[in-house]
Design a protein around this motif. Structure first.
Motif, PDB file in Angstrom:
ATOM      1  N   TYR A  39       0.859  -1.185   0.000  1.00 20.20           N
ATOM      2  CA  TYR A  39       0.000   0.000   0.000  1.00 20.20           C
ATOM      3  C   TYR A  39       0.888   1.225   0.000  1.00 20.20           C
ATOM      4  CZ  TYR A  39      -3.532   3.419   1.131  1.00 20.20           C
ATOM      5  OH  TYR A  39      -4.361   4.513   1.080  1.00 20.20           O
ATOM      6  N   TRP A  41       0.815   5.191   0.306  1.00 16.40           N
ATOM      7  CA  TRP A  41       0.117   6.441   0.605  1.00 16.40           C
ATOM      8  C   TRP A  41       0.525   7.463  -0.450  1.00 16.40           C
ATOM      9  CZ3 TRP A  41      -3.257   6.512   4.657  1.00 16.40           C
ATOM     10  CH2 TRP A  41      -3.156   5.474   5.580  1.00 16.40           C
ATOM     11  N   SER A  70       4.792  -0.195   1.896  1.00 21.37           N
ATOM     12  CA  SER A  70       4.906   0.429   0.575  1.00 21.37           C
ATOM     13  C   SER A  70       5.912  -0.313  -0.298  1.00 21.37           C
ATOM     14  CB  SER A  70       5.376   1.880   0.755  1.00 21.37           C
ATOM     15  OG  SER A  70       5.786   2.436  -0.466  1.00 21.37           O
ATOM     16  N   GLY A 131       4.240  10.647   4.137  1.00 23.32           N
ATOM     17  CA  GLY A 131       3.107  10.549   5.036  1.00 23.32           C
ATOM     18  C   GLY A 131       3.479  10.362   6.490  1.00 23.32           C
TER      19      GLY A 131
END
Length: 173
Positions: A39, A41, A70, A131
């Protein structure tokens, strides 16, 4: 872009935004991360490639702060940047990333709080984050008027960098 924990119920959100600063939230969120899709961001490497590549050199020592699950670190490696160290303060996600990328021993994964980095001075040429500061400053009432506690948090993150005073001044405006 895959969602965190694809294939299982989404993690509960913290009761208050400041919960995003707590390692327990992230450890719970990343349970099963080794088996879930990455994932990213704010977008994956391809979203930022045109901005990053002109600034990066293949020999750069790159630090990725708050790596989560990530794909950024691995995509940097595939893109010709072999010296990447990734840190997150969730030991759960660090273990998952170590397992996921065990076939690439050049990538380094460390459990570390970005406010207390344990690297010698001048260890990195480039520091990337997408993030992490958002999570650390999640309890702020106004993102444009950062509290003294928020400024202190950013100062902790940047204390290794001798040229961060302009940044701190900018967020205090």
């Amino acid at each position: 872009m895959a969602s965190p924990g694809a294939g299982r119920a989404p993690p509960e959100l913290p009761e208050r935004n400041c919960g995003y600063r707590e390692v327990e939230y992230w450890d719970q969120r990343y349970q099963g991360a080794a088996d879930s899709a990455p994932y990213d961001w704010f977008g994956d490497f391809s979203s930022f490639r045109a901005l990053l590549e002109p600034e990066l050199r293949p020999e750069d020592r790159i630090l990725v702060l708050g790596c989560g699950n990530s794909a950024l670190s691995y995509e940097l490696f595939l893109g010709g940047f072999p010296n990447v160290t990734s840190v997150d303060y969730s030991s759960v996600v660090v273990a998952a990333m170590q397992a996921r990328h065990a076939h690439v021993p050049q990538l380094r994964w460390e459990t570390m709080d970005v406010r207390k980095l344990d690297f010698p001075s001048a260890s990195f040429d480039v520091v990337l984050e997408k993030g992490t500061l958002d999570a650390l400053l999640a309890g702020e009432r106004d993102p444009w008027t950062v509290s003294s506690e928020g400024v202190h948090t950013v100062d902790q993150v940047l204390s290794e960098d001798s040229d961060h005073e302009d940044f701190l001044s900018a967020i205090q405006l």
